[in-house]
Design an enzyme around this catalytic site. Sequence first.
Site, PDB file in Angstrom:
ATOM      1  N   ARG A 259       3.059   4.864 -11.576  1.00  0.00           N
ATOM      2  CA  ARG A 259       2.802   6.230 -12.037  1.00  0.00           C
ATOM      3  C   ARG A 259       4.078   7.039 -12.195  1.00  0.00           C
ATOM      4  O   ARG A 259       4.178   7.872 -13.081  1.00  0.00           O
ATOM      5  CB  ARG A 259       1.881   6.968 -11.052  1.00  0.00           C
ATOM      6  CG  ARG A 259       0.458   6.496 -11.081  1.00  0.00           C
ATOM      7  CD  ARG A 259      -0.414   7.269 -10.123  1.00  0.00           C
ATOM      8  NE  ARG A 259       0.046   7.029  -8.762  1.00  0.00           N
ATOM      9  CZ  ARG A 259       0.017   7.911  -7.781  1.00  0.00           C
ATOM     10  NH1 ARG A 259      -0.456   9.113  -7.989  1.00  0.00           N
ATOM     11  NH2 ARG A 259       0.451   7.601  -6.590  1.00  0.00           N
TER      12      ARG A 259
ATOM     13  N   HIS B 209      -7.280   2.865 -11.326  1.00  0.00           N
ATOM     14  CA  HIS B 209      -7.379   1.462 -10.897  1.00  0.00           C
ATOM     15  C   HIS B 209      -8.253   0.668 -11.883  1.00  0.00           C
ATOM     16  O   HIS B 209      -7.899  -0.437 -12.300  1.00  0.00           O
ATOM     17  CB  HIS B 209      -8.002   1.356  -9.502  1.00  0.00           C
ATOM     18  CG  HIS B 209      -7.170   1.937  -8.413  1.00  0.00           C
ATOM     19  ND1 HIS B 209      -7.701   2.734  -7.437  1.00  0.00           N
ATOM     20  CD2 HIS B 209      -5.841   1.844  -8.128  1.00  0.00           C
ATOM     21  CE1 HIS B 209      -6.756   3.103  -6.592  1.00  0.00           C
ATOM     22  NE2 HIS B 209      -5.608   2.582  -7.003  1.00  0.00           N
TER      23      HIS B 209
ATOM     24  N   SER C  37      -5.426   7.796  -5.028  1.00  0.00           N
ATOM     25  CA  SER C  37      -6.416   7.624  -3.965  1.00  0.00           C
ATOM     26  C   SER C  37      -6.221   8.671  -2.878  1.00  0.00           C
ATOM     27  O   SER C  37      -7.189   9.220  -2.342  1.00  0.00           O
ATOM     28  CB  SER C  37      -6.326   6.218  -3.365  1.00  0.00           C
ATOM     29  OG  SER C  37      -6.752   5.257  -4.299  1.00  0.00           O
TER      30      SER C  37
ATOM     31  N   LYS D 284      -2.018   1.686   7.165  1.00  0.00           N
ATOM     32  CA  LYS D 284      -2.953   2.640   6.571  1.00  0.00           C
ATOM     33  C   LYS D 284      -4.249   2.669   7.376  1.00  0.00           C
ATOM     34  O   LYS D 284      -4.627   1.688   8.002  1.00  0.00           O
ATOM     35  CB  LYS D 284      -3.243   2.268   5.116  1.00  0.00           C
ATOM     36  CG  LYS D 284      -2.016   2.388   4.219  1.00  0.00           C
ATOM     37  CD  LYS D 284      -2.364   2.205   2.776  1.00  0.00           C
ATOM     38  CE  LYS D 284      -1.140   2.416   1.898  1.00  0.00           C
ATOM     39  NZ  LYS D 284      -1.476   2.332   0.481  1.00  0.00           N
TER      40      LYS D 284
END
Length: 141
Positions: free
Chosen positions: A93, A19, A129, A43
């Site tokens: 990613r 990040h 994360s 979340k």
Amino acid sequence: MRGSLAVYPGTFDPFTPGHRDLVARARVMFDWIIVLLAVNADKQPTAEATARAVRVRDALPADWDNVEVDTCAGLTAAYCLRRGATAIVRGVRTAADLHYEQQLAAMNERLGIQTVWLPTRPQLAATSSTAVRAYRSAQSA
């Protein structure tokens, strides 16, 4: 993209080296970057958005004076329009990330916000994360 404002949204739970790298790269592409800690009802973050925002700000160099950290509970595109941002910055990613990001980008473009994808550097791509949270959870058990 001079004279521009971009928003880099995420839950950042936690804020990883990947990040930070994306912020470092985006801050030279845009005049102003807002790292936006989004509140996502799907979340369960480990801390409230305000506490996570403090952690993010602390993780960034003090001399990055064109980077702001903020929180938002609504739609990212609505936040962008309210703040006058012209772009959303997103890290990618994997191919699966790209597929998901294409759907978000199409929706945001219809709302007048462009998306800029930055590929994650290979040496940082393995750290997510989710993986960091799992590791920390295993260490504390």
